[in-house]
Design a protein around this motif. Structure first.
Motif, PDB file in Angstrom:
ATOM      1  N   THR A 193      44.302  46.398  27.786  1.00 51.95           N
ATOM      2  CA  THR A 193      43.167  45.715  28.389  1.00 51.95           C
ATOM      3  C   THR A 193      42.976  46.277  29.792  1.00 51.95           C
ATOM      4  OG1 THR A 193      44.598  43.934  29.214  1.00 51.95           O
ATOM      5  CG2 THR A 193      43.506  43.585  27.091  1.00 51.95           C
ATOM      6  N   GLU A 194      41.742  46.261  30.258  1.00 48.41           N
ATOM      7  CA  GLU A 194      41.433  46.785  31.587  1.00 48.41           C
ATOM      8  C   GLU A 194      40.801  45.685  32.423  1.00 48.41           C
ATOM      9  OE1 GLU A 194      39.216  50.386  31.516  1.00 48.41           O
ATOM     10  OE2 GLU A 194      40.556  51.373  30.077  1.00 48.41           O
ATOM     11  N   TRP A 195      41.338  45.498  33.628  1.00 47.64           N
ATOM     12  CA  TRP A 195      40.850  44.470  34.541  1.00 47.64           C
ATOM     13  C   TRP A 195      40.125  45.137  35.699  1.00 47.64           C
ATOM     14  CZ3 TRP A 195      46.038  41.262  34.927  1.00 47.64           C
ATOM     15  CH2 TRP A 195      46.302  40.694  33.676  1.00 47.64           C
ATOM     16  N   PRO A 196      38.896  44.703  35.983  1.00 48.13           N
ATOM     17  CA  PRO A 196      38.115  45.335  37.060  1.00 48.13           C
ATOM     18  C   PRO A 196      38.545  44.854  38.441  1.00 48.13           C
ATOM     19  CG  PRO A 196      36.861  43.545  36.083  1.00 48.13           C
ATOM     20  CD  PRO A 196      38.120  43.669  35.270  1.00 48.13           C
ATOM     21  N   GLY A 197      38.132  45.584  39.446  1.00 45.54           N
ATOM     22  CA  GLY A 197      38.373  45.170  40.824  1.00 45.54           C
ATOM     23  C   GLY A 197      37.594  43.910  41.163  1.00 45.54           C
ATOM     24  N   ARG A 198      38.001  43.238  42.216  1.00 40.67           N
ATOM     25  CA  ARG A 198      37.341  42.016  42.653  1.00 40.67           C
ATOM     26  C   ARG A 198      36.968  42.141  44.120  1.00 40.67           C
ATOM     27  NH1 ARG A 198      37.449  37.615  39.579  1.00 40.67           N
ATOM     28  NH2 ARG A 198      37.294  36.278  41.416  1.00 40.67           N
ATOM     29  N   LYS A 199      35.882  41.456  44.490  1.00 40.19           N
ATOM     30  CA  LYS A 199      35.403  41.447  45.864  1.00 40.19           C
ATOM     31  C   LYS A 199      35.453  40.019  46.408  1.00 40.19           C
ATOM     32  CE  LYS A 199      32.229  45.278  44.885  1.00 40.19           C
ATOM     33  NZ  LYS A 199      30.809  45.700  44.829  1.00 40.19           N
ATOM     34  N   PRO A 200      35.417  39.860  47.736  1.00 40.19           N
ATOM     35  CA  PRO A 200      35.459  38.504  48.300  1.00 40.19           C
ATOM     36  C   PRO A 200      34.381  37.588  47.734  1.00 40.19           C
ATOM     37  CG  PRO A 200      35.833  40.103  50.032  1.00 40.19           C
ATOM     38  CD  PRO A 200      35.490  40.895  48.797  1.00 40.19           C
ATOM     39  N   GLU A 201      33.190  38.121  47.464  1.00 39.35           N
ATOM     40  CA  GLU A 201      32.110  37.270  46.951  1.00 39.35           C
ATOM     41  C   GLU A 201      32.384  36.759  45.531  1.00 39.35           C
ATOM     42  OE1 GLU A 201      30.363  41.568  47.025  1.00 39.35           O
ATOM     43  OE2 GLU A 201      31.748  40.344  48.223  1.00 39.35           O
ATOM     44  N   ASP A 202      33.333  37.379  44.827  1.00 43.18           N
ATOM     45  CA  ASP A 202      33.708  36.894  43.499  1.00 43.18           C
ATOM     46  C   ASP A 202      34.463  35.575  43.585  1.00 43.18           C
ATOM     47  OD1 ASP A 202      32.586  39.117  42.228  1.00 43.18           O
ATOM     48  OD2 ASP A 202      34.412  40.297  42.487  1.00 43.18           O
ATOM     49  N   GLY A 203      34.807  35.149  44.794  1.00 38.05           N
ATOM     50  CA  GLY A 203      35.497  33.885  44.985  1.00 38.05           C
ATOM     51  C   GLY A 203      34.577  32.677  45.051  1.00 38.05           C
ATOM     52  N   GLU A 204      33.262  32.868  44.857  1.00 36.13           N
ATOM     53  CA  GLU A 204      32.349  31.722  44.915  1.00 36.13           C
ATOM     54  C   GLU A 204      32.550  30.822  43.703  1.00 36.13           C
ATOM     55  OE1 GLU A 204      27.680  30.502  45.708  1.00 36.13           O
ATOM     56  OE2 GLU A 204      28.229  32.629  45.476  1.00 36.13           O
ATOM     57  N   ILE A 205      32.717  29.542  43.960  1.00 37.44           N
ATOM     58  CA  ILE A 205      32.937  28.555  42.911  1.00 37.44           C
ATOM     59  C   ILE A 205      31.625  28.235  42.206  1.00 37.44           C
ATOM     60  CG2 ILE A 205      33.634  26.168  42.470  1.00 37.44           C
ATOM     61  CD1 ILE A 205      35.507  26.449  44.924  1.00 37.44           C
ATOM     62  N   ASN A 206      31.628  28.235  40.891  1.00 40.01           N
ATOM     63  CA  ASN A 206      30.463  27.892  40.092  1.00 40.01           C
ATOM     64  C   ASN A 206      30.377  26.375  39.974  1.00 40.01           C
ATOM     65  OD1 ASN A 206      28.389  27.624  38.278  1.00 40.01           O
ATOM     66  ND2 ASN A 206      29.502  28.522  36.537  1.00 40.01           N
ATOM     67  N   LEU A 207      29.495  25.784  40.743  1.00 44.69           N
ATOM     68  CA  LEU A 207      29.386  24.324  40.772  1.00 44.69           C
ATOM     69  C   LEU A 207      28.804  23.749  39.484  1.00 44.69           C
ATOM     70  CD1 LEU A 207      28.151  23.895  44.461  1.00 44.69           C
ATOM     71  CD2 LEU A 207      30.478  23.644  43.566  1.00 44.69           C
ATOM     72  N   SER A 208      28.237  24.606  38.662  1.00 41.34           N
ATOM     73  CA  SER A 208      27.698  24.158  37.375  1.00 41.34           C
ATOM     74  C   SER A 208      28.706  24.326  36.244  1.00 41.34           C
ATOM     75  CB  SER A 208      26.420  24.951  37.027  1.00 41.34           C
ATOM     76  OG  SER A 208      25.421  24.756  38.003  1.00 41.34           O
TER      77      SER A 208
END
Length: 259
Positions: free
Chosen positions: A182-197
């Motif tokens: 399996t391959e996991w992509p890189g993450r950025k700080p903005e990927d830390g936004e919580i999905n309130l929905s």
């Protein structure tokens, strides 16, 4: 490096980045004192593929080269420079989790275990044959800070385990099963936004996955950015600060407000 020496190994030379590089990266260390205490020649280079690195590998006639903790991809010229090859470590149980952001993804994916793999590098991304692995159990309370420390400890344990076989020229390599990869992509700080929905359970997992030493999970509420470092799921709003979801309340145990 300390574990390598503790296990009876020694280094012909060491290399690291220039002092002004990667200064804000988590886990950045400087090797000057370690090398000075042990009389290890220390090369500082801006890139692992620079000619000075290749020249040094040839000068010291290395059997094996370790590349650990580098975000730069080694060229085939570097990989072929040592007599026996290049060994690296990756903080997953390869072939699971090739790629980036291994610690956050292990938590986000709800795995019951992860680990560290020592393997021989080739021109692929985390695709080389495996030398050995150390497993790390995960629980529903494991956060990124805890796992970061456990990964460090696993690196040390793995090095101590493997160095005697390396010194005796008794390493046994096994090829990775690409069918299980399996391959996991890189993450950025903005990927830390919580999905309130979304689900409160996904939000709680995200908080654990990107807490310190990472940038943190956050939510935008009334024009302000709330960074949540620790949280727990409740069935009801207990009056403390938190976020309401359709399936529960995320109570913020540690947070900060950014303008």
């Amino acid at each position: 490096m300390e574990a390598l020496y503790d296990a009876g190994g020694e280094l012909s030379f060491a290399m690291t980045l220039e002092d002004d590089q990667a200064v804000n990266k988590s886990g950045r260390v400087y090797l000057d004192d370690f090398c000075a205490e042990r009389n290890i020649p220390l090369l500082k280079s801006r890139h692992v593929n620079n000619q000075d690195v290749i020249d040094a590998i040839g000068e010291y006639q290395l059997d094996w080269l370790f590349i650990i903790g580098w975000s730069q991809i080694a060229s085939s010229q570097v990989l072929n420079a040592p007599k026996r090859g290049v060994l690296g470590m990756h903080p997953t149980l390869l072939p699971t989790g090739r790629g980036r952001a291994a610690i956050p993804w292990a938590i986000l994916k709800g795995l019951d275990k992860t680990g560290v793999t020592l393997f021989k590098l080739n021109t692929g991304v985390d695709t080389g044959p495996i030398v050995d692995q150390v497993e790390i159990p995960l629980s529903t309370s494991t956060d990124a800070g805890m796992l970061y420390d456990l990964v460090d400890e696993a690196h040390v344990a793995l090095m101590k385990k493997v160095v005697p076989a390396l010194m005796a020229d008794e390493l046994v390599l096994r090829e990775q099963d690409d069918r299980l990869a399996t391959e996991w992509p890189g993450r950025k700080p903005e990927d830390g936004e919580i999905n309130l929905s979304g689900s409160v359970y996904d939000a709680e997992r995200l908080v654990r996955a990107v807490t310190r030493p990472y940038p943190g999970a956050f939510a935008l509420v009334d024009g302000k950015r709330y960074v949540i470092w620790r949280a727990e799921v409740l069935d009801f709003d207990d009056g403390s600060f938190g976020l309401q979801f359709a399936d529960g309340f995320l109570k913020a145990l540690e947070y900060e407000v950014l303008a």
